[in-house]
Motif scaffolding. Structure first.
Motif, PDB file in Angstrom:
ATOM      1  N   LEU A 129      -3.121  -0.644  -6.597  1.00 12.85           N
ATOM      2  CA  LEU A 129      -2.933   0.793  -6.752  1.00 12.85           C
ATOM      3  C   LEU A 129      -2.557   1.173  -7.876  1.00 12.85           C
ATOM      4  CD1 LEU A 129      -1.316   1.590  -3.063  1.00 12.85           C
ATOM      5  CD2 LEU A 129      -3.998   1.946  -3.808  1.00 12.85           C
ATOM      6  N   SER A 130      -2.814   2.222  -8.683  1.00 12.41           N
ATOM      7  CA  SER A 130      -2.350   3.012  -9.940  1.00 12.41           C
ATOM      8  C   SER A 130      -1.160   3.737  -9.704  1.00 12.41           C
ATOM      9  CB  SER A 130      -3.668   3.696 -10.558  1.00 12.41           C
ATOM     10  OG  SER A 130      -3.747   4.957  -9.679  1.00 12.41           O
ATOM     11  N   LEU A 179       1.440  -1.762  -6.410  1.00  9.87           N
ATOM     12  CA  LEU A 179       1.426  -1.224  -7.853  1.00  9.87           C
ATOM     13  C   LEU A 179       1.953  -2.527  -8.633  1.00  9.87           C
ATOM     14  CD1 LEU A 179       1.489   1.554  -6.625  1.00  9.87           C
ATOM     15  CD2 LEU A 179       3.080   2.164  -8.554  1.00  9.87           C
ATOM     16  N   LYS A 197      -8.025  -0.982   0.477  1.00 11.71           N
ATOM     17  CA  LYS A 197      -7.312   0.149  -0.030  1.00 11.71           C
ATOM     18  C   LYS A 197      -6.444   0.602   0.904  1.00 11.71           C
ATOM     19  CE  LYS A 197      -7.712   2.541  -3.838  1.00 11.71           C
ATOM     20  NZ  LYS A 197      -7.631   2.190  -5.001  1.00 11.71           N
ATOM     21  N   GLN A 207      -0.855   6.755 -10.712  1.00 13.24           N
ATOM     22  CA  GLN A 207      -1.350   7.989 -10.099  1.00 13.24           C
ATOM     23  C   GLN A 207      -1.313   8.167  -8.729  1.00 13.24           C
ATOM     24  OE1 GLN A 207      -2.775   6.363 -12.654  1.00 13.24           O
ATOM     25  NE2 GLN A 207      -2.037   7.698 -14.415  1.00 13.24           N
ATOM     26  N   GLU A 208      -2.056   6.949  -8.215  1.00 11.25           N
ATOM     27  CA  GLU A 208      -2.172   6.972  -6.875  1.00 11.25           C
ATOM     28  C   GLU A 208      -0.828   7.046  -5.929  1.00 11.25           C
ATOM     29  OE1 GLU A 208      -6.572   4.677  -5.964  1.00 11.25           O
ATOM     30  OE2 GLU A 208      -4.604   3.446  -6.881  1.00 11.25           O
ATOM     31  N   ALA A 209       0.083   6.361  -6.514  1.00 13.46           N
ATOM     32  CA  ALA A 209       1.384   6.275  -5.907  1.00 13.46           C
ATOM     33  C   ALA A 209       1.920   7.751  -5.862  1.00 13.46           C
ATOM     34  CB  ALA A 209       2.253   5.346  -6.597  1.00 13.46           C
ATOM     35  N   GLY A 218       0.188  10.521  -5.918  1.00  7.50           N
ATOM     36  CA  GLY A 218      -0.537  11.241  -4.976  1.00  7.50           C
ATOM     37  C   GLY A 218      -0.054  11.159  -3.628  1.00  7.50           C
ATOM     38  N   ALA A 219       0.290   9.866  -3.290  1.00  8.94           N
ATOM     39  CA  ALA A 219       0.593   9.512  -1.764  1.00  8.94           C
ATOM     40  C   ALA A 219       1.934  10.088  -1.708  1.00  8.94           C
ATOM     41  CB  ALA A 219       0.930   8.017  -1.667  1.00  8.94           C
ATOM     42  N   TYR A 230      -2.193   0.931   0.561  1.00  8.65           N
ATOM     43  CA  TYR A 230      -1.441   2.375   0.763  1.00  8.65           C
ATOM     44  C   TYR A 230      -0.378   1.959   2.029  1.00  8.65           C
ATOM     45  CZ  TYR A 230      -3.881   5.621  -2.162  1.00  8.65           C
ATOM     46  OH  TYR A 230      -4.341   6.209  -3.051  1.00  8.65           O
TER      47      TYR A 230
END
Length: 312
Positions: free
Chosen positions: A105-106, A100, A13, A108-110, A112-113, A17
């Motif tokens: 990764l989703s 992605l 994970k 939403q996670e992108a 968020g980052a 990122y």
């Protein structure tokens, strides 16, 4: 039967990122970092010249804050870029392994980052004059919108250049209180250089971009791509020569720093020779070579500033 991806380990994970934010590929960090520091160094030169002094250096605090800001905002730009391109990256040979595109990764996670990195960058503004905070809105807006521009215009590279280059007027605001004409000339020079090297980058993806309907200057320029890149590079050299003349001609160095740009001209010539083949790998290697342009121009400016500060 649909196969589901096994849950990622913590190490996997974190690496995903890193790929999202390109910390595993620091090329882009340098392409943003060095010009930001050009602005910081030259703004300090301008400030002391306004005060009747010969030369001076920026404070360590300003230098470090803008360096960190460049790193955070470049990473944030990569995260929002992958979010914008999440549905097309899988169709491009060079980008289909992005986190992605391959589902690690989703979306939403992108997002968020992106928000976390922008907040990290914003936190640095607490240590800078309030005017810099107001100017930072331009940087955030440009960083957010430029990844989407390739769907609406053949000039997404111009928006990228503006987003990356916005650190230059911010540096002048932090050091001098406001940008001046030399700040905007430096910004314009950076824009020309960035559009040139990002067109080289786009040339590597041109065939895939045409197939999926993504726009770029590489597609817009067509068979004149290398010629237009060379013109942009020439304008960069001319403007940088004028900027260096302004800051260093009155000092003991005179016009010596300007002659240092001859090596940059040779670097550009080598890049264009490689790009003339239109080979994707050659174009990408030419793009990567611009790291040395950024490093070398920073070295010219830094050495000139230090020399004139010591020797007057």
């Amino acid at each position: 039967m649909i196969q589901t991806r096994a849950p990622l380990t913590l190490k996997e994970k974190l690496y995903a990122y890193m790929q999202l934010t390109r910390f595993d590929k620091p090329v882009g960090i340098e392409l943003l970092l060095w010009p930001t520091l050009w602005g910081v160094m030259l703004a300090a030169m301008g400030q002391v010249q306004q005060q009747g002094m010969t030369a001076g250096l920026p404070s360590l605090k300003i230098f470090v804050l803008f360096a960190l800001g460049a790193v955070f905002m470049r990473a944030a730009g990569c995260a929002i870029n992958d979010f914008a391109d999440r549905k097309v990256d899988g169709h491009v040979t060079r980008t289909k392994g992005r986190p992605l595109a391959d589902g690690r990764l989703s979306a939403q996670e992108a997002i968020g980052a992106f928000l976390v990195l922008v907040l990290c960058s914003v936190s640095l503004l607490f240590f800078l004059p309030i005017e810099v905070f107001y100017w930072s809105f331009g940087a955030v807006i440009l960083a957010f919108i430029y990844p989407f521009m390739k769907r609406y215009t053949h000039l997404p590279q111009v928006f990228l250049a503006a987003a990356f280059g916005w650190a230059i007027p911010m540096a002048y605001v932090a050091v001098q209180g406001a940008p001046d004409i030399w700040c905007w000339l430096l910004f314009l020079a950076y824009m020309c250089w960035t559009v040139a090297y990002d067109t080289q980058y786009a040339m590597a993806d041109r065939e895939d971009d045409v197939k999926i309907g993504v726009k770029s200057t590489a597609i817009l320029f067509g068979r004149y791509d290398v010629i237009i890149i060379a013109v942009l590079q020439m304008v960069f050299l001319l403007i940088m020569g004028a900027v260096l003349w302004h800051y260093f001609a009155p000092t003991s160095l005179g016009i010596t720093p300007i002659f240092g740009l001859a090596l940059v001209a040779m670097m550009f010539a080598k890049q264009n020779s490689a790009c003339a083949s239109r080979n994707a790998l050659a174009c990408f290697q030419a793009f990567l070579a611009n790291i040395w342009v950024g490093r070398y121009v920073f070295a010219i400016i830094a050495i000139a500033c230090i020399w004139t500060t010591i020797n007057g």
